[in-house]
Design a protein around this motif. Structure first.
Motif: not given
Length: 321
Positions: A219-228
């Motif tokens: 995800p390009v924004g703030y969701g990247v850590e949760l997605a990972m």
């Protein structure tokens, strides 16, 4: 499920002191090319803190006596201050976001920077560190890189820490991580309970193997850590994930409205992974109090995701070579 989380906490949660530097260096030498380490600092207007972080990493982890880190890169995502110059003066290699993969126009967001960083790093272990940390301790790097060097079965290691809330000169002990407690932790406990043991699921300090990162969408924004976290669980399983206590994290805190936008992006990321459904209105309206009453301001919620880096031919060509 609770028993599995408790087992995981007992077996996959450590402190930085559990792996002294001499043990890490021995493990790095034994690993050869698979033990190369790149540290990436995504940065946007962080001139006040980025130099101290770069200096500490170079001083503590990049000397002839302690050659733990092979590469230190600051990816500047459009700073208007002296971030790039301060980082370069401190000894980092500075790469501008828009110069990476120029055929694909960049979009704003932290996840965009992390995704593009895979194209300009060479290490087989990549460690991400936020550039707004104060009173930085190099254990933030060695602590989370360590398990990947000593245990070939691990794929992703997140930092955990105490996080005081420091605003306007006041300090609220253990009061940081408001989006974590109000949004991310409930989502994980309800929908991905196997990840409930992570103390700081949204923390920006973590290390992972390139072979995992290149298979993930970002995800390009703030969701990247949760997605990972969620996507790594699906790809490699819970026992390939771990966390390490590195102490106390001091950093700049965002205001409530910025946190609202962050929360919306994180919720959207979770929803995509729950159903891949289309949101009719992926926007967030917030209100500012003015002398004429409450004024609405509507913000788009990050919805774009970058594909796994293995789908990018420039990346495949570079690493094949």
């Amino acid at each position: 499920m609770l028993d599995e989380v408790e087992r995981w906490l007992a077996e996959r949660s450590w402190t930085a002191a559990d792996r002294p530097l001499d043990a890490l260096l021995a493990a790095k030498r034994a690993a050869g090319a698979q033990g190369t380490v790149s540290v990436v600092l995504p940065a946007l207007d962080e001139e006040e803190t980025v130099g101290e972080i770069v200096t500490a990493i170079r001083r503590d982890l990049m000397t002839a006596e302690v050659p733990l880190v092979d590469e230190l890169i600051v990816v500047d995502s459009g700073s208007l201050d002296r971030t790039a110059g301060v980082a370069a003066d401190a000894g980092a290699r500075v790469v501008r976001r828009d110069e990476i993969l120029p055929r694909l126009p960049a979009v704003p967001g932290k996840g965009e920077v992390l995704w593009r960083s895979l194209l300009v790093t060479s290490g087989e272990i990549i460690c991400f560190i936020d550039a707004d940390l104060r009173e930085f301790d190099s254990r933030f790097v060695s602590g989370i890189v360590g398990p990947l060097l000593t245990d070939p079965g691990l794929q992703l290691v997140k930092a955990m820490y105490d996080r005081p809330l420091e605003t306007d000169g006041a300090v609220v002990p253990h009061g940081g991580g408001r989006v974590t407690e109000l949004v991310a932790r409930p989502l994980l406990n309800l929908h991905w309970p196997r990840l409930a043991g992570f103390v700081q699921p949204l923390g920006g300090e973590y290390a992972a193997r390139r072979t995992l990162l290149e298979r993930l969408s970002f995800p390009v924004g703030y969701g990247v850590e949760l997605a990972m976290l969620i996507d790594s669980l699906g790809l490699v399983g819970l026992d390939a994930l771990a966390q390490v206590d590195v102490g106390v994290r001091h950093h700049r805190h965002q205001d409530g409205q910025a946190l609202g936008r962050m929360a919306a992006a994180i919720y959207r990321t979770a929803q995509q992974r729950l159903s891949r459904a289309h949101l009719v209105r992926p926007r967030l309206t917030q209100f500012h109090l003015t002398d004429r009453g409450f004024a609405p301001h509507t913000h788009p919620v990050d919805t774009d995701e970058r594909p796994p880096m293995l789908d990018i031919h420039e990346y495949v060509a570079r690493h094949a070579a």
